[in-house]
Motif scaffolding. Structure first.
Motif, mmCIF file in Angstrom:
data_model
loop_
_atom_site.group_PDB
_atom_site.id
_atom_site.type_symbol
_atom_site.label_atom_id
_atom_site.label_comp_id
_atom_site.label_asym_id
_atom_site.label_seq_id
_atom_site.Cartn_x
_atom_site.Cartn_y
_atom_site.Cartn_z
ATOM 1 N N GLU A 167 -7.688 9.392 2.065
ATOM 2 C CA GLU A 167 -7.210 10.548 2.824
ATOM 3 C C GLU A 167 -6.170 10.108 3.852
ATOM 4 N N GLU A 168 -6.492 8.970 4.495
ATOM 5 C CA GLU A 168 -5.590 8.431 5.528
ATOM 6 C C GLU A 168 -4.236 8.080 4.912
ATOM 7 N N MET A 169 -4.275 7.459 3.744
ATOM 8 C CA MET A 169 -3.026 7.021 3.123
ATOM 9 C C MET A 169 -2.226 8.219 2.612
ATOM 10 N N ARG A 170 -2.902 9.229 2.122
ATOM 11 C CA ARG A 170 -2.189 10.428 1.652
ATOM 12 C C ARG A 170 -1.518 11.115 2.832
ATOM 13 N N THR A 171 -2.206 11.092 3.994
ATOM 14 C CA THR A 171 -1.618 11.702 5.193
ATOM 15 C C THR A 171 -0.373 10.917 5.607
ATOM 16 N N GLN A 172 -0.451 9.588 5.477
ATOM 17 C CA GLN A 172 0.712 8.761 5.842
ATOM 18 C C GLN A 172 1.891 9.066 4.927
ATOM 19 N N ILE A 173 1.603 9.237 3.634
ATOM 20 C CA ILE A 173 2.674 9.546 2.684
ATOM 21 C C ILE A 173 3.318 10.876 3.069
ATOM 22 N N LYS A 229 10.322 3.465 4.256
ATOM 23 C CA LYS A 229 8.929 3.627 4.738
ATOM 24 C C LYS A 229 8.141 4.527 3.794
ATOM 25 N N HIS A 230 8.795 5.583 3.310
ATOM 26 C CA HIS A 230 8.126 6.518 2.396
ATOM 27 C C HIS A 230 7.721 5.790 1.127
#
Lengths: 710, 63
Positions: free
Chosen positions: A263-269, A424-425
């Protein structure tokens, strides 16, 4: 509506002819069909769906092989299977028979169907009006939906089924009529009849029409997508529940960690993606103001030249030209009145020439003031852009442009920011892919169920976000359409050929809006009826202080029926009963809605319908207690007769003593007696008598099922 | 009167006469053709009806 009888001939494992008469007594609503595994309980369920719709329940295996194998081996081409169903609705008798031969059984188009209503030939439409096809999965509920863990472990009910409730409600209320009306009016708006003939066409008006058609098409596409979303999310939730059931077999702590990290990584993306959009938008913003920095250079140069001229004493002039002209004319100094000789006059004439330049210089000074004001007014624009780019730079960890940086420099910063944001993306995406690929805690070689779970969750979340934003999107597209239509109308007003067609489009457009409102209303108020019905049904089955809340997306959540509306966890039996209530609610609503539809009272009655167990369509529930531990079976079995006026239950004889508890409510009972090489010799006891249940017989190949009335 | 009924009544009464006429005709036609597969003819019929009404109203029928 009541099921009366079902006749099978060479249907799957049922060799020869078999008949089941259903209990139609009000106080004995249950028809019990006891059969071991492999006897053909699911095949029996599919006999209903095949005869009525030519369809099968999900997961029904080898649906192209319908003719009993024993019959088809005797005659591989001409052996016939058929199913005949008699049912009654509103005092009218219906008869449906569907047949297929061994040669044609794989092709539904070659089925032979005989439908009669009150003894007179009728059509599929007559069946569909009574039992809409969209309700097939409700009235004939397969064991897989009960027996998969998804039903018991879904976070929200509806995760275990792909049943589209809103579609079911619309079907029962003839809401498809309103949908068809809306679609047909949409087509009518695009009809060639409403395009002026070639000889009358005008470019300007045509452009306005094209723009209107585009906005109309976008709106129609969005509305169509909205209509599909409830079904899509129902399917996605089912897939999620299945994935969760598989993933649950793994270390729960690990799964929770993986979910949180994912979830954290999807939010970062998502954040990185937003940043990319922002920097690109900043670049466009600067591009739109590009004239500013060209102007800035030119203006800066002009101002500096004028400043130099002023510092050099060329501007402003120290004496007015008219004074010098008078001096030359009079050959006398205008200020002190002394006479001038030739030399003096020559000096005054030279001075006059510079004063003439001074007039131009005055205009230059005025211009310089204007230029300075121009710079000042656009300074605020430059500062705004500088501020936004500084913010973006900080977010990206770059040095921001200086407060007074010129636009050219700010643009260079933005170009760098675009590269950094893209990088970064991409980095966030590859980290997420790497995370998904990692096999920590999962055995090598197996498919990764955690990734599958996260993907399914992501799909549900995406669809939910789309559902949430759909009303606002559609409202916006409607506004665009209205604006485009108004523009088209305005431009065509002076040409009668166009004006008539525009008026026609406007009429059709308003009519479409009326039907769209009607459709939406059926769904909104139907949801209220459904919520009331499921609460009534659940409380008929089990006495618990629960309230069932039906969300706007028809998700179903049990809460404590106090002020807190706190969500609760249910036991196995409570969950299965909730699922059964969900089915029962629709089956109880069905006849009410059918009557409302028949009397065309949708607007009058929907939203205030009350239901009871005395009135409802029958349901066939295949093995409803199969997923339950023994201790929970009693609750569910005892509740079933309270559900509907008629309930058909193909079940195994796992717990005969439990079924005996409701023997007073069972109007008809049968055994689906299985004979095969693999079976064991077993008998069941019913009401004190013993009956063969399964028989081992080496000579019987393939397995054979016989319907025996108890 | 139910909430739904009131909502649709208000909506219906705000419609111009020409639109009301089309709504009635569409509703009747849709009931008759509920299970029809090919609906192109219906759409054409509605378009022509609307054009007829538009010619007759001549821009007077504004809500």
């Amino acid at each position: 509506m009541k099921l009366v009888s079902l006749k099978l001939r060479n249907w799957r494992s049922y060799f020869g002819e078999h008949e089941i008469a259903f209990s139609t007594e009000a106080d004995r609503p249950v028809t019990l069909l006891l059969g071991p595994n492999g006897a053909g309980k699911t095949a029996l369920l599919n006999a209903f769906t095949w005869v009525l719709y030519g369809e099968f329940t999900e997961g029904f295996k080898v649906s192209s092989s319908l003719v009993n194998l024993e019959a088809s081996s005797a005659d591989p081409v001409a052996a016939i299977t058929s199913v005949e169903l008699n049912f009654e609705n509103e005092g009218v008798e219906y008869y449906v028979k569907r047949s297929a031969s061994a040669a044609t059984q794989a092709d539904r188009r070659k089925d032979i169907v005989d439908i009669r209503k009150a003894g007179v030939p009728a059509s599929q439409a007559d069946i569909d009006r009574v039992l809409p096809p969209s309700l097939k999965d409700l009235f004939f509920f397969p064991a897989e939906s009960f027996s998969t863990a998804s039903v018991l472990k879904g976070e929200q009910l509806g995760e275990g089924t792909s049943f589209d409730i809103s579609k079911a409600i619309r079907s029962l209320l003839s809401g498809d009529i309103y949908k068809n009306a809306s679609d047909d009016l949409d087509q009518a708006i695009r009809s060639n009849s409403l395009i002026p003939p070639q000889r009358n066409r005008q470019d300007t008006i045509d452009k306005a029409r094209t723009h209107f058609e585009q906005t109309q098409a976008e709106l129609s596409a969005a509305e169509e997508r909205r209509d599909l979303l409830s079904g899509l999310i129902a399917n996605a939730r089912e897939e999620l529940a299945v994935a969760k059931a598989v993933a649950d077999k793994f270390d729960q702590v690990k799964v929770a960690e993986w979910e949180a990290r994912s979830e954290e990584m999807r939010t970062q993306i998502e954040r990185a993606s937003q940043l990319v959009k922002k920097v690109n938008s900043a670049y466009l913003d600067i591009a739109r103001t590009v004239h500013l920095y060209f102007a800035q250079d030119a203006v800066d140069l002009a101002v500096s030249k004028l400043n130099t001229a002023e510092q050099s004493g060329l501007i402003p002039p120290r004496i007015d030209a008219s004074v010098l002209e008078k001096t030359i004319r009079d050959e006398k100094c205008t200020l002190c009145l002394s006479d001038l000789d030739a030399d003096g006059i020559a000096r005054v004439e030279n001075l006059l020439a510079h004063v003439a330049d001074g007039r131009v210089a005055v205009r230059g000074l005025e211009t310089r003031t204007l230029l300075r004001e121009y710079l000042k007014s656009h300074e605020s624009e430059r500062q705004r852009i500088q501020g936004e780019v500084a913010e973006l730079s900080n977010e990206l960890g770059m040095d921001p442009p200086a407060h007074d940086a010129p636009l050219r420099y700010i643009q260079a910063v933005v170009r760098s920011a675009i590269s950094v944001a893209d990088s970064k993306h991409n980095e966030c995406i590859s980290q997420y892919e790497e995370f998904k690929r990692s096999r920590e805690g999962i055995a090598t070689g197996e498919p990764n169920p955690i990734n599958k779970l996260m993907d399914k969750k992501s799909k549900v979340d995406t669809l939910q976000a789309e559902i949430d934003s759909s009303p606002e999107k559609i409202a916006r597209l409607k506004q665009s359409k209205e604006k485009a239509l108004a523009d088209y109308k305005k431009k065509s007003k002076n040409d009668e050929v166009y004006a008539q067609r525009t008026r026609a489009i406007e009429i059709l457009s308003k009519a479409k809006e009326y039907f769209d409102e009607a459709r939406q209303g059926l769904e909104d108020y139907g949801r209220l009826d459904f919520q009331n019905a499921i609460n009534a049904t659940y409380s008929d089955l089990i006495a618990k202080p629960y309230q069932i809340v039906v969300g706007e997306d028809f998700s179903i959540v049990p809460v404590l029926s106090d002020q807190t509306e706190q969500e609760i966890g249910l036991s196995q039996s409570e969950t299965v009963l909730l699922l059964i209530s969900f089915l029962g609610a629709m089956a109880r609503l069905a006849p009410q809605y059918a009557e409302i539809s028949r009397n065309k009272k949708q607007f009058v009655e929907v939203g205030k319908v009350s239901t009871s167990k005395e009135a409802g369509f029958p349901v066939v529930l295949d093995a409803p207690t199969s997923p339950l531990d023994d201790e929970y079976e009693v609750d569910v079995v005892q509740a079933l007769p309270q559900l509907l006026p008629q309930v058909v239950l193909p079940v195994s004889a796992k717990s005969m003593e439990v079924w005996e508890l409701i023997s007073a409510k069972i109007g008809r009972a049968y055994i689906l007696e299985l004979t095969s090489q693999e079976s064991s010799d077993r008998a069941v006891t019913w009401q004190g008598k013993s009956y063969p249940y399964s028989i081992c017989d080496d000579s019987v190949v393939p397995a054979r099922t016989k319907v025996v009335a108890l | 009167m139910s909430d739904f009924q009131e909502k649709m009544k208000d909506l219906g009464s705000s419609l111009p006469d020409s639109v009301k006429q089309i709504v009635r005709k569409v509703l009747e036609a849709e009931h008759e053709n509920r299970f029809r597969d090919d609906r192109r003819q219906l759409a054409e019929t509605f378009a022509n009806e609307a054009l007829k009404l538009a010619r007759n109203t001549g821009g007077e029928d504004e809500s």
